[in-house]
Each structure stands twice: as C-alpha cells, then as structure tokens.
Design an enzyme around this catalytic site. Structure first.
Site, PDB file in Angstrom:
ATOM      1  N   ASP A   1      32.736   1.914  53.516  1.00 35.06           N
ATOM      2  CA  ASP A   1      33.470   2.834  52.652  1.00 35.06           C
ATOM      3  C   ASP A   1      33.155   2.601  51.178  1.00 35.06           C
ATOM      4  OD1 ASP A   1      35.716   4.762  52.171  1.00 35.06           O
ATOM      5  OD2 ASP A   1      36.608   2.999  51.218  1.00 35.06           O
TER       6      ASP A   1
ATOM      7  N   GLU B   1      28.743   5.234  53.056  1.00 28.15           N
ATOM      8  CA  GLU B   1      29.334   6.378  52.375  1.00 28.15           C
ATOM      9  C   GLU B   1      28.985   6.210  50.897  1.00 28.15           C
ATOM     10  OE1 GLU B   1      33.407   8.475  50.882  1.00 28.15           O
ATOM     11  OE2 GLU B   1      33.234   6.324  51.142  1.00 28.15           O
TER      12      GLU B   1
END
Length: 752
Positions: A429, A482
């Site tokens: 993330d 990401e």
C-alpha cells in the site's frame, strides 16, 4: 510490620527493587551465590505475599523459608551450605490461598547472539520467530523441561520494561525483564502462563516516566477491538492441505504470461450474518474466516476470478481505517476468528485453486497510545522529525526506514505472512508516499536526502530488500505496488536498478479511462486520447488494471453512478467499460460489489447490497463479469503477452468522431488472435468494416450488448467470416454489426 531480617542489599537497591526502578533485577532476584559466605541465597519480590518457601523441584522438599525483608513483598533467605544452583519452585502463601510458582529469575537468557546481531544489522528475515511472546520448554540444572512463555521486546532507550498481564495482576513490579545493553532488547521467561492470557508491556523511559501500556509489536494475536491488549497463543502447528498448490506455485511462476483476475474484498462488509441478535455495536455481525471459506471462495470461483485480494487483515483498532492503520502487524485481526481460522481460509483457497493476495501496509502506522509510536519514550519505530516521521494526509506516523531494527521488523513481517500463512503475494500500500520525501508536503515541510533530492533512499532500499527476499524465499509469489506516480522501474528487477516488484497498479490508466467514461458520449470525441494514451506506456511496467475500493468511497459514488445518461445507458456504459478493461493489456482487479453494479458507494459498516441481484440489470452485469473472466481465461491471446508490446496491435485508434476503438490482442506463436471492437457512443452501426491480417471465422465470444446482460441484443449471430478484400492496410476485411455502448470480443477460429 518490623523486618525480622536485614537484607544483604543496600537501601538504594531495595528501594529500586520495590519501586520497580532497578536497572538489572536479574542480578539480585532469583538464586545467587552468597556474597560473603559459602552457600546460596534466594531473593524474590512478591507483593502481598505472607510467606515464601523454596521447594526443590526434583525432590519436592522444602529447602528453606524466606524472610520478609520489606513490607512491599521483598523476601530473602540463605540455603545453608549448598553450592550448586538447582531448579526450584516457590511455595507462596497469600491471605486466602497458597500456590506453587516457578521463579522466572532462575532462568538464564534464552536469546541467541546471532539473532541479535542480524536483528541489529537490519537483515533478520525471521525475527518473528523469537521476538514477541513464544511458548518454550526450558530445562535448568538437569531438571525436566518447564513450559512457559518467552517474552522479547526491543526498547533500547527504556530504563525498565515489565511484562504485565492477566497472570500477574497487571503489576509492573512482578516481571521486570532482562536488558541486553548492546542490542537494546529485553527478555524474560515466565513459566506456566495460560493460553489466551492478555498482556502488555509497562515501559519506563530514559527520564523515568512510565509510558502508557504498550501492545507487543510482534504479537501474533490481539484482543478484539476496542480492547487493545496482546494475547498469548500457543496453538499446535497447522496441518496444511495445499501441498500441490504450493509446489506448483514454486515451480511454474506464470503470472506474467498467465491470466490474473483479482477480486478485491473487505472481509467485514462483503456479506454479513443475518442474525439480528448479533447485530450490535460491540459485536458486528461479521462472517468468520471459516464462514467466509464456505461462502466467499465458491462465489469467487464461480465468478471466474483467479485470486482474492484482501484489504489488510493485520490487527487494527479503528474500523474506519479499513485496516490501513495497523497496530498488530503480525496478528490476523480477531474480528473474524483466530490465526488458525485464517490459515484454514487460505488453505481452502488453495485447495479450490484460488490464489490469495494480501494488502500490506509498511507506509505508516497509527498514533494510538497502545501502539508502537514512542514505544520506549523515544521515536523508536518512527522518525523524530515530523518532516519525515508524520503523514499530513492520514495523521499517522512514518517508519524510520533507515533504522536497522525497523528494517528487520518490516522485512520479517513481509516474510511472516508468506511463511506462516502461505499467502501468494503482497500488494504493498501507498508506495508513492514511501518513495518521496516531499509526498503531500509543501516547501519547507520536508527534508531532502543526503544528495539534496526528494527520493527517500532508505525506503527504496527497504522495498528492494523486501521484494528480493520475498522472491528468493518464496518463488512464485506476486509482489504488487500501489504506486501512483511515474517512478521508473517499479516492476523491474533490483539488479537492473528497479524496485523489484512483480507488478504495479496502473493508476494512470484508471484515472484517464474513468474520466472519459464519466463524460457524456456527445463530448467523448474530444477526449479520445484518454482511452488510448495508456497504450503509450502500457509495457513500461508489468501492470495491474485496478478498479479498487478507492474509486467507490469518500463521495466518489459507485462505478455505475459515474456513468452518464439514463439508467439503461449507465448500465450499457459500465458493461462496455468492463469489456474494454478485460481486453486491455494488464492484469485485472475489481472491487467487490462492482461485479453486480452496486448503486451506492461502498460502506464498510454494512454488507454489500446483494438484494440488487433481484433486478435483471444488476444480474446481467454480474453475468457479464463471470463471462468476461471465463472468456479471458479461455483465450490465451488476452493474457499471454500482457507484459510485451508484441501482444497488442491497434487496428483503429483514430476514430474519435464515432468513439470506436479496434485492436488485436495476440499471444505466443501459434495462439489465435482476439479482435476487440469498442463503441462508446449510443449509436449502433451496420456494415462497419474492419481490416484484419488473418482470414477465417471470427467467433463472437462476448458482446456486452447481449440481451442476457441487459443490452439491446445487436450482434453478429455468433461470428463473422472474413472477406479476401484489403481494407485499412490489412489483407482481409470483416463487416460487422456494432451495437451501441458495447464491447465485442472475437476470436479467430481458423485461418482458412
């Protein structure tokens, strides 16, 4: 009460002991040689005890009765002429009971010098195996094994660390830990601690101030929020049944050349139990890991997805963070069951042929008082300077990626999920926030690196190490970033200067194409490049095309409600867009609920709106996703060369006036090509000519305008034969009926 015996310790040491301020309790508590005479002396601090006897563990005989030397519970006694240390118990009498306890201060250090060295070096991949709380059996002085829990925590600036919990009345005087000065690591072995006991650490900082009780950063189990303690877990090793899956994964890593279609799931809101009595604020009606295994896995398989991707399951205190502000990085959240239950869920995925990816959050952590922030009173895991250590967007703390012990913590956590839970890959993330020192900061709010640049060199090195070690230890896993910027080489190997990820989310494609789809079709001709620009850079990285949870929250609305027009056009636009996505180069990711066109944006506090499937339009979108997944997996041209520019060919990218796109997807040599036609206006066309290089029958595999999906059912009766007539620079031509707001997928059946 007057003391009957003067302690051999001086007043300062006694005061330090009873005040829980002694710097080295192992040097005074427990069994030691008498400082001035022959024989041994035993000393114990047992608040509220009335009497204490020393019992020989081997013979169960009472050796001596200790004397109370301070009313706070300090006992001391000499063991005659004994010269050799032996294993013993303490028989402790309180006002209402007498119990037999093992003195934790009789046990030596159980830490390994090599472990401490690697931990401090920042290269320990398996620190989780000894940091935290672990069940061990320890023998001393020839006695049989004694079972207990070995507690270990890193707190270098602390002057005292105690384990407190259900087993010691949460009293920081009772189990003060041993400090290893060079490593800043504290430990204690406490015998006979019961399973499921709650515990925390009581830490006194360098200035003598006691910190709020801290959860164990390496805890493998934690209490159900809003409770915040760590928990003792001593379960038996899980018996896995996924040997075939794991062997095949390791021997045939075909993600780049194979179909990957990911269903992103938030476990707490995919579906909920329909028992009203469970629906309370203190205990939401979640499905358990085992119930999810029974319901979610068959659903994802039936829908044709190849992988599940779970939003973070590392324990987190606040439901509204969706898991992206974790406190217990090593603890699967207790919201849905135990760690063993989660392993069962993963095992069921693998036995069913479904991969499981996990969101991993090394980018930031919350400021909750029981968390790792200011763990020992200093900025230990985070940076001291807020210009590097605090996220202005999320109001969270940032790990100090340059500190070796933090590197060991994060690297070993990534490996932990792959080792212990057989996870098939990690989606990392907020990588962009890690890479840039000036991420979301104004001038003067950030510190440049040693070269004066904005790149976070420590974070770059950490990500490279995590990826390198993950692939080395677990061939066949997927490491996915990401990353929302144009950072070069995200999915390139480390030895080529890249970050070492296997894949990167294509955020540019998502933003451009959604922006286009939100426009009224009458204006789309002026923005045609938003649908084609992605192909300019589509092979610069190994991409995943994400339509994730981020696109359907915070007032953005659902995907369906992003689409323009009346209700029919909204559904048609969405179906066409899905067809375009499933045929575009790149692996696929779709957030739960989007597969049946949920109307409302996602709400983590409730189940998806499954009742919408009673409506034919929603049911049609669900059927389309199912058919797209199965068609995608059955046509190799749609995935074999996803990461190679030779796998894509524009046949017509310039028809902005009619908003039509025509392209080929190609596979390896000998693979039949797939022809894709996308019409993004409400106008249908008859006798539309398309030039192709290979002649034969082009079978219509998917038409998003089909009546079974809720469309107008304009199509080509199952397929079209080519004509040997040159068109648009190609040797053959097809004459097609093109439906409105639709994507069609054709596969060449032969070349005759």
């Amino acid at each position: 009460m007057k003391n009957q015996f003067i302690s051999l310790l001086d007043k300062e040491e006694v005061s330090a002991l009873i005040g829980a301020k002694h710097q080295d309790v192992f040097s005074v508590l427990g069994m030691h040689k008498h400082p001035t005479e022959s024989g041994l002396i035993v000393r114990a601090l047992l608040p509220d005890a009335i009497s204490v006897e020393v019992i020989d563990s081997k013979s169960n005989r009472s050796i001596t009765k200790l004397t109370l030397v301070h009313e706070s519970g300090l006992f001391e006694g000499k063991l005659g002429r004994r010269r050799n240390v032996f294993n013993y118990h303490l028989r402790v009498s309180y006002k209402d009971s007498t119990i037999l306890v093992d003195d934790p201060y009789q046990y030596p250090s159980l830490l390994n010098d090599d472990d401490l060295y690697l931990f401090c070096e920042g290269t320990h991949e398996h620190a989780y195996q000894w940091m935290g709380a672990h069940k061990l059996e320890v023998a001393i002085a020839g006695a049989g094994g004694v079972g207990g829990i070995h507690f270990v925590i890193w707190a270098p600036d602390a002057t005292r660390v105690s384990v407190v919990g259900d087993f010691n009345f949460w009293d920081g005087r009772r189990h003060v830990m041993r400090k290893h000065l060079a490593a800043g690591v504290w430990e204690i072995f406490i015998p006979n601690v019961e399973e499921n006991s709650a515990y925390k650490y009581e830490i006194v900082d360098a200035n003598g101030h006691t910190q709020p009780l801290k959860a164990d950063p390496y805890a493998v189990s934690m209490q159900h929020p809003p409770e915040t303690a760590s928990k003792i877990v001593a379960t038996q090793p899980y018996q896995w049944h996924d040997k075939q899956w794991m062997e095949e994964r390791a021997s045939s890593s075909n993600h780049y050349n194979g179909p990957v279609s990911i269903y992103e799931v938030h476990l707490g809101s995919w579906r909920r139990v329909h028992h009203d009595e469970q629906n309370t604020a203190s205990k939401p009606n979640y499905l358990s890991y085992r119930e999810l295994a029974e319901q979610l896995i068959p659903y994802a398989l039936d829908m044709g997805f190849t992988h599940l991707q779970l939003m973070p399951v590392s324990e987190y205190p606040f439901d509204g963070s969706w898991g992206y502000q974790p406190v217990g990085l090593f603890a699967p959240t207790s919201r849905f069951g135990s760690a063993e239950d989660f392993k069962y869920f993963v095992d069921c995925c693998h036995q069913a042929g479904l991969g499981l990816l996990l969101d991993w959050v090394p980018g930031h952590f919350p400021t909750d008082a029981h968390g790792t922030g200011k763990l020992d009173g200093s900025c230990l895991y985070e940076h001291e300077d807020v210009r590097k250590g605090f996220h202005p967007d999320w109001k969270t703390l940032i790990y100090n990626y340059g500190r070796s012990e933090v590197q060991s913590y994060l690297i070993s956590n990534a490996i932990y999920w792959l080792d212990q839970f057989h996870i098939d890959g990690l989606r990392v993330d907020a990588v962009a926030s890690m890479l840039y020192l000036d991420y979301s900061r104004e001038e003067g709010e950030w510190l440049p690196n040693c070269h004066g640049g904005r790149e976070n060199l420590e974070a770059i090195e950490l990500l490279q190490q995590v990826n390198s070690r993950a692939y080395f230890n677990h061939p066949g896993v997927m490491m996915i970033a990401e990353e929302s910027t144009a950072w070069p080489g995200v999915s390139k190997p480390v030895d080529s200067g890249g970050l070492g990820f296997g894949f990167k989310w294509n955020m540019g494609w998502m933003n451009d194409t959604l922006s286009y789809m939100e426009r009224d079709p009458i204006h789309r001709s002026h923005h045609h490049s938003e649908m084609t620009f992605g192909l300019v850079y589509s092979f610069s990285e190994n991409f995943v095309l994400p339509l994730s949870h981020d696109e359907v929250v915070h007032g953005k609305g659902s995907l369906l409600n992003k689409m323009p027009g009346d209700d029919w056009q909204k559904f048609a636009n969405l179906r066409a867009y899905y067809g375009f996505m499933w045929t575009h180069p790149g692996k696929k990711l779709l957030f739960m609920g989007c597969e049946f066109a949920q109307r409302n944006e996602w709400n983590h506090d409730q189940s998806l709106d499954w009742h919408l499937l009673e409506n034919e339009n929603h049911k049609g979108v669900q059927q389309l996703i199912k058919d797209l997944n199965h068609t995608y997996r059955n046509i190799p041209a749609l995935y074999e060369l996803d990461c190679d520019c030779s796998g894509f060919q524009w046949l017509d990218s310039q028809n902005s006036e009619q908003s039509i796109l025509v392209y080929l997807r190609k596979g390896k040599q000998g693979t039949a090509p797939a022809l894709i036609v996308v019409n993004l206006t409400p106008t249908s066309y008859e006798n539309y000519c398309v030039g192709v290089a290979e002649g034969g029958f082009y079978r219509e595999c998917i038409n998003t305008d089909s009546a079974i999906y809720g469309g107008s059912d304009i199509g080509n009766n199952g397929g079209v034969f080519t004509q040997e007539q040159p068109y648009a620079g190609q040797s053959h031509q097809l004459t097609l009926s093109i439906p409105p707001l639709a994507t069609m997928i054709f596969e060449l059946q032969n070349n005759k």
